[in-house]
Design a protein around this motif. Structure first.
Motif, PDB file in Angstrom:
ATOM      1  N   LYS A 186       0.403  24.946  20.680  1.00 48.97           N
ATOM      2  CA  LYS A 186       1.704  25.531  20.850  1.00 48.97           C
ATOM      3  C   LYS A 186       2.319  24.945  21.799  1.00 48.97           C
ATOM      4  O   LYS A 186       3.528  24.431  21.779  1.00 48.97           O
ATOM      5  N   SER A 427      13.251  37.030  28.130  1.00 50.79           N
ATOM      6  CA  SER A 427      12.317  37.227  27.113  1.00 50.79           C
ATOM      7  C   SER A 427      11.417  38.174  27.333  1.00 50.79           C
ATOM      8  O   SER A 427      10.931  38.867  26.533  1.00 50.79           O
ATOM      9  N   LYS A 461       7.861  41.769  18.383  1.00 48.09           N
ATOM     10  CA  LYS A 461       7.483  40.373  19.228  1.00 48.09           C
ATOM     11  C   LYS A 461       8.875  39.714  19.108  1.00 48.09           C
ATOM     12  O   LYS A 461       9.244  39.704  17.854  1.00 48.09           O
ATOM     13  N   LYS A 463      10.807  36.012  19.128  1.00 44.60           N
ATOM     14  CA  LYS A 463      10.307  34.446  19.213  1.00 44.60           C
ATOM     15  C   LYS A 463      11.565  33.795  19.156  1.00 44.60           C
ATOM     16  O   LYS A 463      12.244  34.011  18.251  1.00 44.60           O
TER      17      LYS A 463
END
Length: 485
Positions: A186, A427, A461, A463
């Motif tokens: 990633k 975040s 979550k 993203k």
């Protein structure tokens, strides 16, 4: 010492007599045999009747190279030594490339040379057999292992990957072999650090990082790798075993969230009591002041008193919402069709989306099995996330995408928007009580959503997207009623 059975394959009887004479000078541990045709020779090889084969290059119908090729293609594991009447470098190289154990010129053969050649050929054959056995066992482990195993090199070229790896990353073999191994990391910094540490130490154990599949699924993994020299290509390759730690990490995150929830609930109740006492005193004083005969007719004072009372009530409601958002309440769990719950949440926000000229893209995977949830709470979570998406979009085009997938025992709902997004430094704190970047917002929506999903053993979550935000809501599919409530 075991007797070594040696077969000469030669159609010339004179050569047989000369070779036998040489063997008579060698140790008696050899048993010498002869056949005089290509056909008899290949038959003996296929039947594996001898330990070593001496093959003349000229065999009438065929050549020793032809026989060698047929023997190797048939899986012959015994050493084959090619004999020729005169030296020929081309034949020598050709024989060695096909798999001959040695190449001898008849006129230069003596007992010592022949004995050494046979001994070396047998030793080499035993070594190759052991290597093939080891390779076969490794290949079986490689292919049957459930954990992904990747073979790559320093440049990032992928040399091989097992079936477990293909399944984990969601690629076909031909597709992944065209990629660099950086494509499965990633973060490219993780790939660089992985390569640096591996080159420095020669091996690496439990290197933790995030890997990404061909479908964009991110998994938290542990990599254990070592460097091995590929003797065929004379290059170094990385053998990397990958373990998926996502389940462990999710449990750790859930444990942390539960701890934070417990602390925030304790703080909220204590703070609520501390605020309510002075608020009650202020409200009582305001009521007394408003009823005073000297100011009952003063409209200006009365208007200020009304403003104070309204703001006191607002503070009181804020405290109540804060306490409510941090309370762990018993879930009213019942079986519901999750798609119908999602549709109901969309229906409640559809008018607002239409009013803001927002395009809705909806792709929901049908799921007939009833899922054990607290329907009103899950519906409110979905509404809260959709409302956040609506409020995040200030310029056109405005699009909200609501999709769902099923992965093992999890029903996942994705809500994506084309809004302003969330800054990277925020975040990690978007679920904290009262955190908000919007005007006139309480900052409790995501806090409440996380608490509700955590009590369902699910998760939410965030993203980041190139343009906008994506929230993934995961709800477990329980076949038995085993929930933390």
């Amino acid at each position: 010492m075991r007797e070594v059975r040696v077969l000469l394959i030669d159609d010339d009887e004179d050569d047989y007599v000369l070779t036998k004479g040489i063997f008579d000078e060698v140790s008696n541990r050899y048993a010498f045999y002869w056949v005089n045709s290509y056909e008899k020779g290949i038959s003996a090889i296929l039947k594996k009747q001898y330990d070593v084969y001496l093959v003349d290059y000229r065999l009438g119908k065929g050549t020793g190279i032809d026989l060698l090729t047929e023997a190797v293609n048939s899986g012959c594991e015994q050493p084959i030594i090619i004999l020729t009447g005169k030296g020929d470098t081309t034949i020598d190289v050709q024989a060695m490339n096909i798999g001959a154990a040695d190449y001898l010129i008849k006129d230069e053969i003596d007992s010592s040379t022949l004995d050494r050649s046979i001994r070396y050929a047998i030793k080499q054959a035993e070594t190759l057999k052991a290597l093939k056995s080891s390779e076969s066992k490794y290949k079986a482990v490689f292919e049957q292992a459930n954990d992904p195993i990747l073979i790559s090199d320093q440049s990032g070229k992928i040399h091989d990957i097992n079936n477990g790896g293909l399944k984990f990353f969601g690629y076909s073999r031909s597709a992944i072999m065209k990629l660099q191994d950086a494509a499965i990391f990633k973060n490219l910094n993780d790939r660089e650090q992985f390569g640096t540490l591996l080159e420095k130490n020669g091996s690496l154990v439990n290197f933790e990082c995030e890997l990404i599949s061909g479908q964009g699924i991110v998994s938290y993994c542990s990599l254990s790798s070592f460097i091995q020299t590929d003797m065929v290509n004379l290059s170094e390759v990385y053998h990397t075993i990958i373990r998926d730690l996502s389940y462990r990490r999710n449990k750790e995150e859930r444990s942390v969230n539960l701890g934070k929830m417990s602390i925030s609930e304790h703080i909220a109740k204590g703070l609520g009591e501390e605020i309510r006492d002075p608020l009650s005193t202020i409200n009582l004083a305001i009521d007394e002041l408003a009823s005073d005969n000297d100011i009952t007719g003063n409209e200006t004072v009365q208007s200020y008193i009304e403003i104070i009372k309204n703001n006191c009530n607002k503070v009181n409601r804020l405290v109540q919402n804060f306490i409510s958002s941090t309370e762990t309440k018993t879930l009213n769990l019942q079986r519901h069709n999750i798609v119908e719950v999602i549709e109901a949440a969309i229906s409640d926000t559809e008018d607002l989306m239409t009013g803001h000229n927002i395009k809705l893209i909806k792709e929901l995977v049908p799921y007939e099995q009833m899922i054990l949830i607290d329907k009103p709470k899950i519906k409110n979570v979905l509404i809260s996330v959709i409302m956040n998406a609506i409020e995040a979009m200030h310029s056109y085009p405005k699009t909200i995408s609501i999709t769902s997938t099923i992965d093992k025992d999890v029903y996942e709902i994705a809500v994506a928007d084309t809004g302003t997004g969330i800054e990277s430094q925020n975040s990690e704190i978007i679920y904290e009580p009262f955190f908000t970047t919007k005007k006139r917002a309480g900052g409790l929506g995501l806090t409440h959503a996380q608490r509700v999903l955590t009590t369902h053993n699910g998760s939410i979550k965030f993203k980041p997207l190139a343009n906008g935000s994506l929230f993934l809501i995961q709800i477990p599919i329980y076949h038995e009623s085993k929930l933390w409530i």
